[in-house]
Design a protein around this motif. Structure first.
Motif, short mmCIF file in Angstrom:
data_model
loop_
_atom_site.label_atom_id
_atom_site.label_comp_id
_atom_site.label_asym_id
_atom_site.label_seq_id
_atom_site.Cartn_x
_atom_site.Cartn_y
_atom_site.Cartn_z
N MET A 38 32.97 81.57 -83.42
CA MET A 38 34.34 81.16 -83.16
C MET A 38 34.14 80.94 -81.30
O MET A 38 34.42 79.48 -80.88
N SER A 39 33.92 82.16 -80.97
CA SER A 39 34.01 82.45 -79.49
C SER A 39 32.66 81.58 -78.89
O SER A 39 32.79 80.51 -77.60
N ALA A 40 31.60 81.49 -79.06
CA ALA A 40 30.95 80.83 -78.80
C ALA A 40 30.64 79.01 -79.31
O ALA A 40 30.46 78.41 -78.45
N LEU A 41 31.36 78.74 -79.59
CA LEU A 41 31.62 77.65 -80.44
C LEU A 41 32.96 76.78 -78.44
O LEU A 41 32.49 75.88 -78.59
N ARG A 42 33.91 77.14 -78.80
CA ARG A 42 34.73 77.11 -77.78
C ARG A 42 34.01 76.97 -76.26
O ARG A 42 34.43 75.81 -75.38
N LYS A 43 33.41 78.02 -75.96
CA LYS A 43 32.59 77.82 -74.76
C LYS A 43 31.68 76.41 -75.01
O LYS A 43 31.69 75.88 -74.16
N ALA A 47 31.98 72.89 -72.36
CA ALA A 47 30.85 73.05 -71.30
C ALA A 47 30.81 71.41 -71.65
O ALA A 47 29.97 70.98 -70.52
N LEU A 48 30.82 71.33 -72.63
CA LEU A 48 30.07 70.02 -73.45
C LEU A 48 31.58 69.05 -72.61
O LEU A 48 31.26 67.88 -72.00
N LYS A 51 30.83 68.68 -69.40
CA LYS A 51 29.38 67.45 -68.58
C LYS A 51 30.05 66.06 -68.88
O LYS A 51 29.53 65.35 -68.24
N ILE A 52 31.32 66.10 -70.11
CA ILE A 52 31.55 64.40 -69.65
C ILE A 52 32.53 63.61 -68.96
O ILE A 52 32.09 63.13 -68.32
N ASN A 53 32.49 65.53 -67.91
CA ASN A 53 33.77 65.01 -67.06
C ASN A 53 32.76 64.46 -66.15
O ASN A 53 33.13 63.34 -64.44
N LYS A 70 30.28 63.31 -76.45
CA LYS A 70 31.59 63.31 -77.30
C LYS A 70 31.22 63.42 -78.46
O LYS A 70 32.15 63.67 -79.14
N LYS A 71 30.51 63.28 -78.94
CA LYS A 71 29.66 62.81 -80.51
C LYS A 71 29.94 64.41 -80.65
O LYS A 71 29.89 65.16 -81.85
N GLU A 72 28.80 64.71 -79.73
CA GLU A 72 28.35 66.86 -80.46
C GLU A 72 30.21 67.55 -79.82
O GLU A 72 29.97 68.50 -80.69
N LYS A 73 30.49 66.74 -79.49
CA LYS A 73 31.83 67.45 -78.37
C LYS A 73 32.92 67.24 -79.96
O LYS A 73 33.46 68.48 -80.33
N LEU A 74 33.15 66.19 -80.32
CA LEU A 74 33.64 65.88 -81.81
C LEU A 74 33.41 66.98 -82.96
O LEU A 74 34.14 67.57 -83.41
N ARG A 75 31.96 67.45 -83.44
CA ARG A 75 31.68 68.52 -84.35
C ARG A 75 31.67 69.45 -84.04
O ARG A 75 32.20 69.89 -85.37
N LEU A 76 31.59 69.94 -82.58
CA LEU A 76 31.71 71.20 -82.34
C LEU A 76 33.17 71.31 -82.98
O LEU A 76 33.75 72.73 -83.37
N LYS A 77 34.34 70.31 -81.94
CA LYS A 77 35.64 70.56 -82.70
C LYS A 77 36.12 70.33 -84.65
O LYS A 77 36.55 71.47 -84.81
#
Length: 82
Positions: A38-43, A47-48, A51-53, A70-77
């Motif tokens: 979970m910690s790795a997913l949050r990191k 990071a995404l 990168k988006i900003n 954004k798509k990858e960020k949503l998948r992680l969320k």
């Protein structure tokens, strides 16, 4: 009685083995592994976000890359919430 069944029965009488028992260390190790994951997913999610900003503040942002990030960020969320 089959030899294997006798072996299990013999061990369970001694209290040293039960086929359905779970040790506390196994549970603790599994909990730590989940927390690390979970910690790795949050990191990765953070990071995404960076990168988006960065991409959005460029003079000519790459909209396709932003969409992909954004798509990858949503998948992680979603994975974090499951």
């Amino acid at each position: 009685m089959k030899p294997k069944a006798r072996r299990i029965a013999r061990h369970s009488r001694k209290g040293s083995f039960h086929p359905l028992s779970f040790s506390k260390t196994t549970f603790s190790e599994e909990t730590l592994m989940i927390q690390d994951h979970m910690s790795a997913l949050r990191k990765k999610h953070e990071a995404l976000e960076r990168k988006i900003n960065e991409e959005e503040t460029r003079p000519l942002p790459d909209t396709i890359r932003i969409h992909s990030l954004k798509k990858e960020k949503l998948r992680l969320k979603e994975e974090l919430l499951d």
